[in-house]
Design a protein around this motif. Structure first.
Motif, mmCIF file in Angstrom:
data_model
loop_
_atom_site.group_PDB
_atom_site.id
_atom_site.type_symbol
_atom_site.label_atom_id
_atom_site.label_comp_id
_atom_site.label_asym_id
_atom_site.label_seq_id
_atom_site.Cartn_x
_atom_site.Cartn_y
_atom_site.Cartn_z
ATOM 1 N N ALA A 2 86.672 -0.933 9.922
ATOM 2 C CA ALA A 2 86.868 -2.131 10.750
ATOM 3 C C ALA A 2 85.636 -3.023 10.728
ATOM 4 O O ALA A 2 85.732 -4.249 10.697
ATOM 5 C CB ALA A 2 87.204 -1.720 12.189
ATOM 6 N N ALA A 3 84.447 -2.378 10.740
ATOM 7 C CA ALA A 3 83.213 -3.160 10.702
ATOM 8 C C ALA A 3 83.090 -3.910 9.387
ATOM 9 O O ALA A 3 82.663 -5.068 9.346
ATOM 10 C CB ALA A 3 82.003 -2.247 10.908
ATOM 11 N N GLN A 4 83.480 -3.239 8.280
ATOM 12 C CA GLN A 4 83.411 -3.905 6.988
ATOM 13 C C GLN A 4 84.393 -5.071 6.907
ATOM 14 O O GLN A 4 84.087 -6.127 6.366
ATOM 15 C CB GLN A 4 83.696 -2.901 5.871
ATOM 16 N N ALA A 6 85.509 -6.882 9.456
ATOM 17 C CA ALA A 6 84.983 -7.976 10.275
ATOM 18 C C ALA A 6 83.839 -8.692 9.571
ATOM 19 O O ALA A 6 83.688 -9.908 9.662
ATOM 20 C CB ALA A 6 84.519 -7.437 11.629
ATOM 21 N N GLY A 149 83.932 -8.409 15.416
ATOM 22 C CA GLY A 149 85.328 -8.316 15.832
ATOM 23 C C GLY A 149 85.797 -6.896 16.075
ATOM 24 O O GLY A 149 86.804 -6.675 16.767
ATOM 25 N N ASP A 150 85.080 -5.896 15.519
ATOM 26 C CA ASP A 150 85.477 -4.499 15.708
ATOM 27 C C ASP A 150 84.958 -3.921 17.018
ATOM 28 O O ASP A 150 85.314 -2.796 17.374
ATOM 29 C CB ASP A 150 84.950 -3.663 14.537
ATOM 30 N N ARG A 151 84.128 -4.659 17.750
ATOM 31 C CA ARG A 151 83.561 -4.169 19.009
ATOM 32 C C ARG A 151 84.503 -4.469 20.187
ATOM 33 O O ARG A 151 85.314 -5.396 20.110
ATOM 34 C CB ARG A 151 82.206 -4.839 19.266
#
Length: 204
Positions: A2-4, A6, A149-151
């Motif tokens: 998800a972090a990648q 975003a 956006g993943d936070r």
């Protein structure tokens, strides 16, 4: 993953946006999102400084850094009151004799609007050893995009702005000015009517 995802959708400087995150203990911190669009610069900065110091928590202590992460978006759309765009000037010195530099708020907004909000917030923070750690928790973006956006983001709702009622003397002066403007408009229309009548009489 998800972090990648975003990070790939973010078009700005990713290295600058993620700089210093490893030095922050993110456990138990909230991610607060401030939308600067249409907000007054000083009022927005005061709310950010309160959250970044943790003063909105019952566990606040001046010797601890319990503030939350603050993400500011749409920094280019922040507003100022009065004539600050041209009257407010930022000064800095290069260290050489006579090299005092200056830049107006209007020029700074065109060059880098994120620095305007950053300076406003940092100048509201106490000058102590926690200042650098609090600065790392502040992430400002000129547009509405950010790589977090993943936070678990929480949008911050700005308190309503209480506009002070106009003082009686100022209200009376405003009413007099409005009446004077109306009288001038009516007088101008009457003069135009008289001129037209005179022209028709001359033509006849």
């Amino acid at each position: 993953m998800a972090a990648q995802a975003a990070a790939t959708t973010f078009n700005g400087n990713l290295k600058k946006a993620l700089a210093g995150l490893r030095r922050i203990d993110l456990e138990g911190l909230r991610w607060r999102v401030f939308d600067a669009k249409g907000q007054v610069l000083g009022r927005l900065a005061s709310q950010i400084s309160t959250v970044i110091q943790g003063k909105d928590k019952p566990t606040y202590a001046p010797n601890r850094d319990d503030g939350d992460m603050c993400i500011v978006i749409n920094a280019k759309d922040v507003c100022v009151t009065g004539r600050k765009l041209t009257d407010k000037v930022y000064y800095w010195h290069t260290g050489y004799i006579g090299h005092l530099k200056e830049r107006t708020l209007k020029d700074q907004m065109a060059k880098d609007p994120t620095e305007v909000i950053r300076k406003a917030v940092l100048r509201m923070l106490p000058r102590n050893k926690l200042r650098d750690d609090r600065d790392r928790k502040l992430r400002i973006f000129a547009d509405g995009e950010h790589p977090f956006g993943d936070r678990p983001l929480e949008p911050y709702v700005m308190p309503p702005r209480n506009v002070r009622e106009m003082r009686p003397r100022a209200r009376r002066a405003l009413i007099r000015a409005q009446k004077k403007a109306e009288e001038q408009e009516q007088g101008g229309s009457q003069r135009k009517g008289r001129k037209k009548e005179a022209k028709t009489e001359i033509a006849a």
